[in-house]
Design an enzyme around this catalytic site. Structure first.
Site, PDB file in Angstrom:
ATOM      1  N   ASP A 228       0.813  -1.210   0.000  1.00  0.00           N
ATOM      2  CA  ASP A 228       0.000   0.000   0.000  1.00  0.00           C
ATOM      3  C   ASP A 228       0.850   1.265   0.000  1.00  0.00           C
ATOM      4  O   ASP A 228       0.642   2.165  -0.816  1.00  0.00           O
ATOM      5  CB  ASP A 228      -0.941   0.021   1.214  1.00  0.00           C
ATOM      6  CG  ASP A 228      -1.771  -1.243   1.290  1.00  0.00           C
ATOM      7  OD1 ASP A 228      -1.858  -1.939   0.262  1.00  0.00           O
ATOM      8  OD2 ASP A 228      -2.308  -1.540   2.372  1.00  0.00           O
ATOM      9  N   LYS A 369      -7.629  -3.925  -2.542  1.00  0.00           N
ATOM     10  CA  LYS A 369      -6.235  -4.389  -2.591  1.00  0.00           C
ATOM     11  C   LYS A 369      -5.833  -4.896  -3.985  1.00  0.00           C
ATOM     12  O   LYS A 369      -4.745  -4.595  -4.471  1.00  0.00           O
ATOM     13  CB  LYS A 369      -6.065  -5.517  -1.576  1.00  0.00           C
ATOM     14  CG  LYS A 369      -4.651  -5.905  -1.302  1.00  0.00           C
ATOM     15  CD  LYS A 369      -4.096  -5.035  -0.231  1.00  0.00           C
ATOM     16  CE  LYS A 369      -2.738  -5.460   0.221  1.00  0.00           C
ATOM     17  NZ  LYS A 369      -2.317  -4.663   1.375  1.00  0.00           N
TER      18      LYS A 369
END
Ligand code: XMP
Length: 513
Positions: A228, A369
Site C-alpha cells: 500500500d 487491494k
C-alpha cells in the site's frame, strides 16, 4: 473522482464488498453506501445505477432496515440481490413471506424466460442461495424470469421500469455465471461502459495530486516496504517526482534482508527520494525486557511515531503527508468491516498530521487491494513488491514470544528465511496469504552429534485467507515440512525443535501475539 458511480446500498450482507469488487472487475466504478443514506445525497453523486445488497434481516420484520422511500423512485436501473430483491418486491406492491423451504447453498435454476434482460448473457450454471424468505407474489408489472428447481422464485424483472431482482448471490464465487448477470445489468440495462481501468485511475489521480499539491508543494510519506505505501508513494512520485520525500524507518524488526531490499528497490532502482532512519537501537532499547504482547505493540507504535516525526521535521517545506489508506478502511458500511478496522492497530502515524499541520494525501482511498496491485503493476513496480505478504506493523517483535533481543531477532530471521525459501519452491505457493516462523520462549532437549542440546522451539505457520479476517491452514506437504525442520535445526543456532501450527482463524489468530 470524475467517475459517476454505481451505488451499492449496503443492508449488512457479508458479501457487499464482493458485489463492489465484481462490479469493478467488470471495469465499472462503484461505491458502497449505508442503506440509510438519504436519496438526495445519493442523487447528488449522479449515480448511474443502484444495487441493493443482501442482508441478514427479514423484510417482514417491522424494524427491518429500509432505504429512504424516495430511493426506489429514482429514475435509475435498480438491481436487488437477495434481501434487496425482497425489499423491491415488498416496496413495489408484491408479497414476501417465510419460505416453505429454506435454501442455503448451491441451487439449480430451472429454465429462464427467453426474453429476460438480466439473463441474456447467462449460460446454465448453479447459483448460490442463502435465504429464509421468498417472493410469494411479484409486484405489479414484474414477471418471474427464473425459478429454482424447487419451484421458488429466483429472479424477477420489470424491464420497462428497469427494476430487477435476484434471490441468489451473483457476486459470490459459487455462482459462476454471476458476472454475466452483473454485466447484463451494467452494460445492457444501464448502458455503462467499462472505463474503470488502472490507466484511467492513474491519469485522474496524478492530475488530482498535482492540483492538490500545487507547483511547489512538498509531500512526505512513510515507506514500509509493503504494497500500500509503495503504490501510494509511486503515484505521488509519478505526479511530483523529487518533491516527494519518502522516509523508511528501519526498526530492526523486519524479515531477513528486507531493510536492504527496501533501500535497493525504492532508492537505487526506482530512484525515489528516500531517507532511511536507522532506529534499530532505539526500538531494541525501548523493548528491552518487555514480554507482554500489547505492551510490545504500544511501545513499538510510540517509538515509531517519535522516530518518524523527528525525521519528518527535517522536511520543513512539506505541507502534505501521503498515506496508503484503502477503500475497505473508509467504507461507511453496515456490514463487517475490512481487516484494517479490526486488526490490532499500529503503524498509522496517529495525530501526526494535526501536530505537524500536514494535509493528508490518500491516493488509494477508492481502491481494493487487488486494484492497488493492478495500479502498482501499471506504474512499473516490481512484482516482488506487489505480491509481498501482509506484514504486521510491529514486525518480528510479535513473532518472538517473550522478550526481544538482538540474538533472538537474528535467530528468527534465519529460521523465517528458510521457511520462506522452502515454501517458495511449492507449485501452489500463490495460495499462501502469509507464512512465517515464530520463535517460542520454550526450551527443549535435543541431541546433535554426541552432544545434548537445550534450545528454543520454532513454530512454522502458513495460512490461506481472503482478507485476514478469517484464515485456513495452508497444508504444507510433509516433504517440505521435513526439509524446513531439518534445515532450521541444522542451520540456525538457538533452535533445536520445529513444530507446525495447524490452527485456523478463528479460533486462533494469524499472528501468535
Ligand atoms: P491476526 O493475528 O489478528 O492478524 O489474525 C490479522 C492480520 O493482521 C496483521 N496484523 C497486523 N498488522 N499491525 C498491522 O499492521 C498490527 O499490529 C497487526 N497485527 C496483526 C496480521 O499479520 C494478519 O495479516
Amino acid at each position: 473522482m470524475n467517475h459517476a458511480p454505481v451505488v451499492i446500498l449496503d443492508f449488512g450482507s457479508q458479501t457487499t464488498q464482493l458485489i463492489a469488487r465484481r462490479v469493478r472487475e467488470l471495469g465499472v466504478y462503484c461505491e458502497i453506501h449505508p442503506y440509510h443514506r438519504p436519496a438526495a445525497e445519493v442523487s447528488a453523486l449522479a449515480p448511474r445505477a443502484l444495487i441493493l445488497s443482501g442482508g441478514p434481516a427479514s423484510v417482514t420484520d417491522a424494524d427491518a432496515p429500509r432505504p429512504d422511500p424516495a430511493m426506489l423512485e429514482l429514475d435509475l436501473p435498480i438491481l436487488g440481490i437477495c434481501y434487496g430483491c425482497q425489499l423491491l418486491t415488498q416496496s413495489l406492491g408484491g408479497k414476501v413471506a417465510a419460505s416453505p423451504l429454506r435454501e442455503f447453498g448451491r441451487a439449480a435454476l430451472g429454465p429462464r424466460a427467453p426474453d429476460s434482460r438480466l439473463f441474456s448473457r447467462f449460460s446454465d450454471s448453479p447459483v448460490w442461495m442463502s435465504h429464509g424468505d421468498h417472493v410469494e407474489l411479484t409486484p405489479p408489472g414484474f414477471t418471474v424470469t427464473a425459478k429454482t428447481s424447487d419451484g421458488l422464485v429466483a429472479a424477477i424483472e420489470d424491464p420497462s421500469r428497469r427494476r430487477f431482482g435476484v434471490q441468489f448471490h451473483p457476486e459470490v464465487h459459487h455462482t459462476p455465471g454471476g458476472k454475466d448477470i452483473l454485466a447484463a445489468f451494467l452494460f445492457d440495462v444501464a448502458g455503462l461502459v467499462a472505463d474503470w481501468t488502472p490507466a484511467h485511475f492513474i491519469a485522474e489521480t496524478l492530475a488530482r495530486i498535482r492540483a492538490q499539491v500545487g507547483d511547489d508543494g512538498h509531500v512526505i510519506c512513510g515507506l514500509s516496504g509493503g504494497v500500500d505505501s509503495a503504490v501510494a508513494a509511486a503515484l505521488v512520485n509519478a505526479a511530483i517526482g523529487k518533491r516527494l520525500h519518502c522516509i523508511f524507518v528501519d526498526s530492526g524488526l523486519l524479515r531477513k534482508d528486507e531493510a536492504v531490499e527496501v533501500e535497493r528497490t525504492f532508492g537505487a532502482e526506482l530512484a525515489f527520494s528516500l531517507t532511511t532512519v536507522d532506529a534499530r537501537e532505539r526500538f531494541l532499547g525501548a523493548l528491552a525486557g518487555t514480554a507482554d504482547p500489547e505492551l510490545k505493540r504500544k511501545t513499538i507504535g510510540r517509538v515509531f511515531i517519535d522516530v518518524f516525526e523527528e525525521a519528518a521535521r527535517a522536511f520543513k517545506d512539506a505541507a502534505f503527508l501521503c498515506q496508503g489508506t484503502l477503500y475497505p478502511d473508509v467504507i461507511e458500511s453496515v456490514s463487517v468491516r475490512g481487516p484494517s478496522a479490526t486488526i490490532k492497530t499500529h503503524h498509522n502515524v496517529g495525530g501526526l498530521p494535526e501536530r505537524m499541520h500536514l494535509k493528508l494525501i490518500e491516493p488509494l482511498r477508492e481502491l481494493f487491494k487487488d486494484e492497488v496491485r493492478a495500479v502498482g503493476r501499471e506504474l512499473g513496480l516490481p512484482e516482488r513488491v506487489l505480491m509481498r505478504e501482509p506484514f504486521p506493523g510491529p514486525g518480528l517483535a510479535i513473532r518472538i514470544l517473550g522478550p526481544v533481543s538482538p540474538e533472538r531477532i537474528h535467530t528468527l530471521q534465519e529460521a523465517d528465511a528458510i521457511v520462506r525459501a522452502e515454501l517458495a519452491r511449492l507449485p501452489n505457493k500463490h495460495e499462501i496469504w502469509q507464512s512465517f516462523a515464530v520463535l517460542l520462549p520454550v526450551r527443549s532437549v535435543g541431541v546433535m552429534g554426541d552432544a545434548r542440546t537445550y534450545e528454543e522451539v520454532c513454530a512454522v505457520r502458513a495460512v490461506t485467507s481472503v482478507d485476514g479476517m478469517t484464515a485456513d491452514v495452508f497444508p504444507i506437504p510433509h516433504e517440505a515440512l521435513g526439509r524446513i525442520a531439518t534445515r532450521i535445526v541444522n542451520e540456525v543456532r538457538g533452535i533445536n525443535r520445529v513444530v507446525y501450527d495447524i490452527t485456523s482463524k478463528p479460533p486462533g489468530t494469524i499472528e501468535w501475539e
